[in-house]
Design a protein around this motif. Structure first.
Motif, PDB file in Angstrom:
ATOM      1  N   ARG A  63       2.690  26.195  54.095  1.00  0.00           N
ATOM      2  CA  ARG A  63       1.807  27.339  53.898  1.00  0.00           C
ATOM      3  C   ARG A  63       0.463  26.669  53.368  1.00  0.00           C
ATOM      4  N   HIS A  64       0.489  25.546  52.599  1.00  0.00           N
ATOM      5  CA  HIS A  64      -0.639  25.099  51.914  1.00  0.00           C
ATOM      6  C   HIS A  64      -1.420  24.203  53.002  1.00  0.00           C
TER       7      HIS A  64
ATOM      8  N   ARG B  29      -2.422  43.094  38.864  1.00  0.00           N
ATOM      9  CA  ARG B  29      -2.537  43.677  40.183  1.00  0.00           C
ATOM     10  C   ARG B  29      -3.884  42.942  40.549  1.00  0.00           C
ATOM     11  N   ARG B  30      -3.735  41.775  41.437  1.00  0.00           N
ATOM     12  CA  ARG B  30      -4.958  40.845  41.806  1.00  0.00           C
ATOM     13  C   ARG B  30      -4.937  40.857  43.138  1.00  0.00           C
ATOM     14  N   TRP B  31      -4.234  41.105  44.065  1.00  0.00           N
ATOM     15  CA  TRP B  31      -4.259  40.592  45.491  1.00  0.00           C
ATOM     16  C   TRP B  31      -4.471  41.905  46.093  1.00  0.00           C
ATOM     17  N   LEU B  32      -5.012  41.795  47.143  1.00  0.00           N
ATOM     18  CA  LEU B  32      -5.244  42.631  48.491  1.00  0.00           C
ATOM     19  C   LEU B  32      -4.373  42.259  49.776  1.00  0.00           C
ATOM     20  N   ASN B  33      -3.285  43.035  50.094  1.00  0.00           N
ATOM     21  CA  ASN B  33      -2.572  42.637  51.157  1.00  0.00           C
ATOM     22  C   ASN B  33      -3.111  42.868  52.510  1.00  0.00           C
ATOM     23  N   LEU B  34      -3.516  41.594  53.103  1.00  0.00           N
ATOM     24  CA  LEU B  34      -3.995  41.861  54.541  1.00  0.00           C
ATOM     25  C   LEU B  34      -3.182  41.778  55.573  1.00  0.00           C
ATOM     26  N   GLY B  35      -1.789  41.857  55.245  1.00  0.00           N
ATOM     27  CA  GLY B  35      -0.641  41.737  56.360  1.00  0.00           C
ATOM     28  C   GLY B  35      -0.266  40.187  56.336  1.00  0.00           C
ATOM     29  N   ILE B  36      -0.918  39.154  56.928  1.00  0.00           N
ATOM     30  CA  ILE B  36      -0.634  38.056  57.252  1.00  0.00           C
ATOM     31  C   ILE B  36      -0.962  37.125  55.821  1.00  0.00           C
ATOM     32  N   ILE B  37      -1.924  37.496  55.216  1.00  0.00           N
ATOM     33  CA  ILE B  37      -2.320  37.035  53.948  1.00  0.00           C
ATOM     34  C   ILE B  37      -2.505  37.833  52.773  1.00  0.00           C
ATOM     35  N   SER B  38      -2.566  37.350  51.544  1.00  0.00           N
ATOM     36  CA  SER B  38      -2.895  38.349  50.548  1.00  0.00           C
ATOM     37  C   SER B  38      -4.253  37.425  50.012  1.00  0.00           C
ATOM     38  N   VAL B  39      -5.340  38.289  49.548  1.00  0.00           N
ATOM     39  CA  VAL B  39      -6.593  37.851  49.096  1.00  0.00           C
ATOM     40  C   VAL B  39      -6.526  38.086  47.546  1.00  0.00           C
ATOM     41  N   GLN B  40      -6.787  37.032  46.592  1.00  0.00           N
ATOM     42  CA  GLN B  40      -6.976  37.231  45.308  1.00  0.00           C
ATOM     43  C   GLN B  40      -8.470  37.633  45.194  1.00  0.00           C
TER      44      GLN B  40
ATOM     45  N   ALA C 243       5.911  26.078  38.364  1.00  0.00           N
ATOM     46  CA  ALA C 243       5.650  24.590  38.414  1.00  0.00           C
ATOM     47  C   ALA C 243       4.764  24.214  39.579  1.00  0.00           C
ATOM     48  N   HIS C 244       4.525  24.822  40.577  1.00  0.00           N
ATOM     49  CA  HIS C 244       3.641  24.434  41.602  1.00  0.00           C
ATOM     50  C   HIS C 244       2.291  25.524  41.640  1.00  0.00           C
ATOM     51  N   THR C 245       1.990  26.036  40.610  1.00  0.00           N
ATOM     52  CA  THR C 245       0.770  26.768  40.466  1.00  0.00           C
ATOM     53  C   THR C 245       0.158  26.491  39.292  1.00  0.00           C
ATOM     54  N   ASP C 246       0.486  27.530  38.218  1.00  0.00           N
ATOM     55  CA  ASP C 246      -0.148  27.180  36.907  1.00  0.00           C
ATOM     56  C   ASP C 246       0.185  25.986  36.001  1.00  0.00           C
TER      57      ASP C 246
ATOM     58  N   PHE D 285      -7.729  22.882  44.116  1.00  0.00           N
ATOM     59  CA  PHE D 285      -7.425  21.970  45.032  1.00  0.00           C
ATOM     60  C   PHE D 285      -6.131  21.335  44.669  1.00  0.00           C
ATOM     61  N   ILE D 286      -5.423  21.336  43.554  1.00  0.00           N
ATOM     62  CA  ILE D 286      -4.385  20.882  43.364  1.00  0.00           C
ATOM     63  C   ILE D 286      -3.170  22.063  43.487  1.00  0.00           C
ATOM     64  N   SER D 287      -3.277  23.198  42.569  1.00  0.00           N
ATOM     65  CA  SER D 287      -2.236  24.282  42.387  1.00  0.00           C
ATOM     66  C   SER D 287      -2.149  24.811  43.901  1.00  0.00           C
ATOM     67  N   TYR D 288      -0.993  25.533  44.011  1.00  0.00           N
ATOM     68  CA  TYR D 288      -0.793  26.341  45.361  1.00  0.00           C
ATOM     69  C   TYR D 288      -1.739  27.535  45.223  1.00  0.00           C
ATOM     70  N   GLY D 289      -2.238  27.960  46.295  1.00  0.00           N
ATOM     71  CA  GLY D 289      -2.797  29.198  46.094  1.00  0.00           C
ATOM     72  C   GLY D 289      -3.845  29.236  47.343  1.00  0.00           C
ATOM     73  N   GLY D 290      -3.796  30.147  48.189  1.00  0.00           N
ATOM     74  CA  GLY D 290      -4.629  30.131  49.517  1.00  0.00           C
ATOM     75  C   GLY D 290      -6.172  30.666  49.063  1.00  0.00           C
ATOM     76  N   SER D 291      -6.114  31.712  48.316  1.00  0.00           N
ATOM     77  CA  SER D 291      -7.523  32.196  47.982  1.00  0.00           C
ATOM     78  C   SER D 291      -8.264  31.226  47.079  1.00  0.00           C
ATOM     79  N   SER D 292      -7.620  30.606  46.510  1.00  0.00           N
ATOM     80  CA  SER D 292      -8.291  29.650  45.559  1.00  0.00           C
ATOM     81  C   SER D 292      -8.718  28.377  46.282  1.00  0.00           C
ATOM     82  N   LEU D 293      -7.901  27.953  47.205  1.00  0.00           N
ATOM     83  CA  LEU D 293      -8.390  26.640  47.954  1.00  0.00           C
ATOM     84  C   LEU D 293      -9.371  27.169  49.030  1.00  0.00           C
TER      85      LEU D 293
END
Length: 406
Positions: A60-61, A114-125, A272-275, A354-362
């Motif tokens: 996913r990343h 409650r920080r994410w908007l669910n857009l179906g395929i992805i969630s946006v923070q 472990a893979h995020t914060d 750029f290191i932690s997992y997180g689509g919106s952040s990246l």
């Protein structure tokens, strides 16, 4: 429309192949590559247990990295003047999104937030989008109204009202860490723009008092603060994450256990893979490896500051303020994330860029750095329209600006 999109990407590719800041791009790509490797290593056991695929998060990343490249090329093709022109609309859209995310059924709740908007395929923070909007909106405001910052209270109060609304909506999610990082970037821009020292000092006092009040009034924040001061007193309760993180640092010693050999990621250290990916990095590559990673961040931020200073010397205020804010955002987020992992700061829930997992952040990180690359390219080409010079108040009446310091 397809033809115009194709034209935009052809232009961005041409810019990328031309005179971009190659050290900055190299550092950017190096951090993203390290991030993919560390996410694959830190998430392998958790992904296998939860999804039956040890490479679930890595895949996913990798997809987010490709999307980040697309976003970066798109941002690179947009002239800086358009970000300044439409910054107000971007802020309005962001405020609407920040309200929508608070509505049950629209916003997605994870771990009580409650920080994410669910857009179906992805969630946006939404807080990540807010960082982007804040950079452009306040850079544009201080470019147009920087003279008001040292002539009275009006120019000082207006941006604070907008910043206060943003922070209020973030705290409702709650996302205390993003509110702190965003406020720091905006206040830094305000200082560089030339706010009076008396106003700035008063603002700092109010900010400290406000943060202290938020910590006292919210029991869970007070618990985090007490736990941060002595995590071993509640190592199996509120201090569990921090103590496991410190164990990871201790196990890594100087040179680490080697890539993939972390034990703390085997369900001992949550997130472990995020914060807490910095703790896994330290366990597998040791203190030397973590310091090397921080060195890459330091070099990246230094390059961004250099671009901001060049823009300010050329009196391109919007580009300078926005680029400076990007540097502050990255610096603050790295400092807070690693500071939490080593026990210097209370737990905040911020990712390591750029290191932690997180689509919106990246994606937002790629957009911001692509903007910086565009600023540097326009600076070299002499394309950005310079802001007309204005007469300023005496030096003693306000804080020194970066333009003067340069």
């Amino acid at each position: 429309m397809m033809a115009s999109i194709k034209q935009l990407f052809e232009e961005s590719v041409a810019i990328f192949r031309g005179g971009v800041d190659r050290p900055l791009v190299f550092l950017w790509l190096a951090l993203m590559s390290i991030g993919l490797v560390m996410i694959a290593s830190a998430s392998i056991a958790f992904a296998a247990e939860q999804y039956g695929d040890p490479w679930f998060f890595a895949k996913r990343h990798a997809i987010y990295m490709l999307l980040g490249a697309v976003v970066a090329l798109g941002v690179l093709a947009v002239p800086v003047k358009y970000w300044q022109q439409y910054a107000g609309w971007l802020m309005v859209i962001t405020l609407v999104l920040m309200v929508l995310v608070l509505i049950p059924g629209i916003g997605r709740e994870v771990n009580g937030a409650r920080r994410w908007l669910n857009l179906g395929i992805i969630s946006v923070q939404v807080s990540e989008v807010a960082k982007l909007a804040a950079v452009f909106f306040f850079a544009g405001f201080f470019t147009r109204r920087h003279q008001e910052l040292y002539t009275g209270w009006q120019g000082f109060i207006k941006p604070l009202l907008v910043l206060g609304l943003l922070c209020f909506l973030l705290l409702l999610q709650p996302d205390f860490g993003s509110a702190v990082v965003m406020s720091g970037a905006v206040l830094a821009m305000m200082f560089i723009a030339g706010v009076k020292l008396v106003h700035f000092s008063l603002l700092l006092v109010l900010a400290v008092v406000g943060l202290a009040a938020l910590a006292v009034l919210e029991p869970y924040r007070m618990t985090r603060l007490v736990t941060f001061l002595d995590p071993w007193a509640s190592q199996f309760d509120a201090g569990y994450q921090l103590t496991q993180s410190l164990i990871a640092f201790g196990r890594g010693e100087w040179f680490g256990l080697g890539l993939g050999n972390s034990l703390q990621k085997l369900f001992y250290l949550p997130e472990a893979h995020t914060d807490f990916i910095a703790a896994i990095t330290a366990e597998e590559f040791g203190l030397v490896g973590l310091v090397a990673l921080l060195g890459l961040f330091a070099a990246l931020v230094w390059r961004i500051f250099a671009i901001a200073r060049a823009s300010l010397n050329a009196h391109r205020l919007f580009a300078a303020f926005a680029t400076f804010a990007v540097a502050i955002l990255l610096t603050s987020q790295v400092f807070i994330n690693v500071g939490v992992a080593v026990g210097m700061l209370p737990t905040k829930g911020l990712t390591l860029p750029f290191i932690s997992y997180g689509g919106s952040s990246l994606l937002i990180g790629c957009a911001l750095l692509a903007f910086v690359v565009r600023v540097d390219w326009e600076q070299q080409q002499g394309l950005t329209v310079a802001t007309p010079k204005v007469r300023r108040a005496p030096r003693t009446a306000r804080a020194p600006s970066l333009r003067e310091a340069a």
